[in-house]
Write a protein that holds these residues in place. Structure first.
Motif, PDB file in Angstrom:
ATOM      1  N   UNK A   1       0.814  -1.210   0.000  1.00 23.48           N
ATOM      2  CA  UNK A   1       0.000   0.000   0.000  1.00 23.48           C
ATOM      3  C   UNK A   1       0.847   1.261   0.000  1.00 23.48           C
ATOM      4  N   UNK A   2       2.094   1.152   0.436  1.00 21.71           N
ATOM      5  CA  UNK A   2       2.972   2.320   0.461  1.00 21.71           C
ATOM      6  C   UNK A   2       4.420   1.863   0.383  1.00 21.71           C
ATOM      7  N   UNK A   3       5.249   2.661  -0.298  1.00 24.24           N
ATOM      8  CA  UNK A   3       6.674   2.368  -0.431  1.00 24.24           C
ATOM      9  C   UNK A   3       7.482   3.616  -0.109  1.00 24.24           C
ATOM     10  N   UNK A   4       8.661   3.385   0.421  1.00 27.93           N
ATOM     11  CA  UNK A   4       9.557   4.492   0.727  1.00 27.93           C
ATOM     12  C   UNK A   4      10.596   4.692  -0.354  1.00 27.93           C
ATOM     13  N   UNK A   5      11.358   5.749  -0.200  1.00 22.42           N
ATOM     14  CA  UNK A   5      12.452   6.036  -1.120  1.00 22.42           C
ATOM     15  C   UNK A   5      13.637   5.139  -0.798  1.00 22.42           C
TER      16      UNK A   5
ATOM     17  N   UNK B   1       0.551  10.551  -1.899  1.00 21.83           N
ATOM     18  CA  UNK B   1       1.846  10.742  -1.268  1.00 21.83           C
ATOM     19  C   UNK B   1       1.598  10.943   0.212  1.00 21.83           C
ATOM     20  N   UNK B   2       2.443  10.369   1.030  1.00 20.79           N
ATOM     21  CA  UNK B   2       2.386  10.520   2.486  1.00 20.79           C
ATOM     22  C   UNK B   2       3.507  11.493   2.830  1.00 20.79           C
ATOM     23  N   UNK B   3       3.179  12.612   3.474  1.00 17.75           N
ATOM     24  CA  UNK B   3       4.170  13.650   3.733  1.00 17.75           C
ATOM     25  C   UNK B   3       4.356  13.872   5.230  1.00 17.75           C
ATOM     26  N   UNK B   4       5.571  14.253   5.597  1.00 14.00           N
ATOM     27  CA  UNK B   4       5.881  14.605   6.990  1.00 14.00           C
ATOM     28  C   UNK B   4       5.429  16.043   7.244  1.00 14.00           C
TER      29      UNK B   4
ATOM     30  N   UNK C   1      18.757   4.812   8.212  1.00 15.66           N
ATOM     31  CA  UNK C   1      17.952   5.874   7.612  1.00 15.66           C
ATOM     32  C   UNK C   1      16.600   5.338   7.160  1.00 15.66           C
ATOM     33  N   UNK C   2      16.582   4.124   6.636  1.00 18.85           N
ATOM     34  CA  UNK C   2      15.330   3.477   6.247  1.00 18.85           C
ATOM     35  C   UNK C   2      14.463   3.238   7.483  1.00 18.85           C
ATOM     36  N   UNK C   3      15.079   2.759   8.549  1.00 21.06           N
ATOM     37  CA  UNK C   3      14.350   2.535   9.806  1.00 21.06           C
ATOM     38  C   UNK C   3      13.785   3.845  10.335  1.00 21.06           C
ATOM     39  N   UNK C   4      14.549   4.935  10.222  1.00 20.19           N
ATOM     40  CA  UNK C   4      14.052   6.249  10.647  1.00 20.19           C
ATOM     41  C   UNK C   4      12.892   6.700   9.768  1.00 20.19           C
ATOM     42  N   UNK C   5      12.952   6.373   8.473  1.00 18.44           N
ATOM     43  CA  UNK C   5      11.843   6.688   7.580  1.00 18.44           C
ATOM     44  C   UNK C   5      10.568   5.981   8.000  1.00 18.44           C
ATOM     45  N   UNK C   6      10.681   4.726   8.405  1.00 14.99           N
ATOM     46  CA  UNK C   6       9.518   3.979   8.890  1.00 14.99           C
ATOM     47  C   UNK C   6       8.958   4.630  10.149  1.00 14.99           C
ATOM     48  N   UNK C   7       9.831   5.048  11.053  1.00 11.87           N
ATOM     49  CA  UNK C   7       9.368   5.720  12.274  1.00 11.87           C
ATOM     50  C   UNK C   7       8.639   7.019  11.940  1.00 11.87           C
TER      51      UNK C   7
ATOM     52  N   UNK D   1       8.087  14.162   1.254  1.00 13.12           N
ATOM     53  CA  UNK D   1       7.396  12.897   0.979  1.00 13.12           C
ATOM     54  C   UNK D   1       8.135  11.771   1.693  1.00 13.12           C
ATOM     55  N   UNK D   2       7.404  11.022   2.514  1.00 16.22           N
ATOM     56  CA  UNK D   2       7.990   9.907   3.260  1.00 16.22           C
ATOM     57  C   UNK D   2       7.479   8.564   2.757  1.00 16.22           C
TER      58      UNK D   2
END
Length: 107
Positions: free
Chosen positions: A25-29, A65-68, A36-42, A73-74
């Motif tokens: 349903x959602x993917x990160x950069x 897009x999911x934004x902080x 850094x990926x783990x911080x993105x998930x947080x 965009x996160x």
């Protein structure tokens, strides 16, 4: 329950958020470091409020897009054929992401 999956591809770390039915349903950069990926998930978990989602329609497909809070965009959705399916994807993220477990497939 949804699950974040961390994986490595092309020398970078990525995450997918999979719904309980297995669909992404959602993917990160891509991140150069796993932390850094783990911080993105947080950040995704911390920013699960309706106002943090930007819906769009492009080239005949719906997405979000999911934004902080800072507007960065996160996460990005998969593409959907209907606005209703896209909105359901947003609801899955809102409901499931804050408590989703993390599977580290990049070990």
């Amino acid at each position: 329950m949804a699950t974040f999956q961390i994986f490595q591809s092309s020398g970078q770390y990525w995450y997918h958020l999979r719904a309980d039915n297995g669909e992404i349903v959602q993917s990160g950069e891509g991140y150069t470091a796993k932390v850094s990926c783990e911080n993105g998930i947080q950040s995704v978990k911390a920013n699960c409020q309706p106002q943090r989602f930007q819906s769009f329609f492009e080239s005949g497909q719906y997405g979000f897009n999911h934004v902080a809070a800072n507007g960065e965009i996160i996460g990005r959705s998969e593409k959907y054929t209907t606005a209703q399916a896209r909105d359901h994807g947003i609801q899955v993220v809102l409901r499931e992401a804050p408590e989703a477990r993390v599977d580290d497939l990049a070990q």
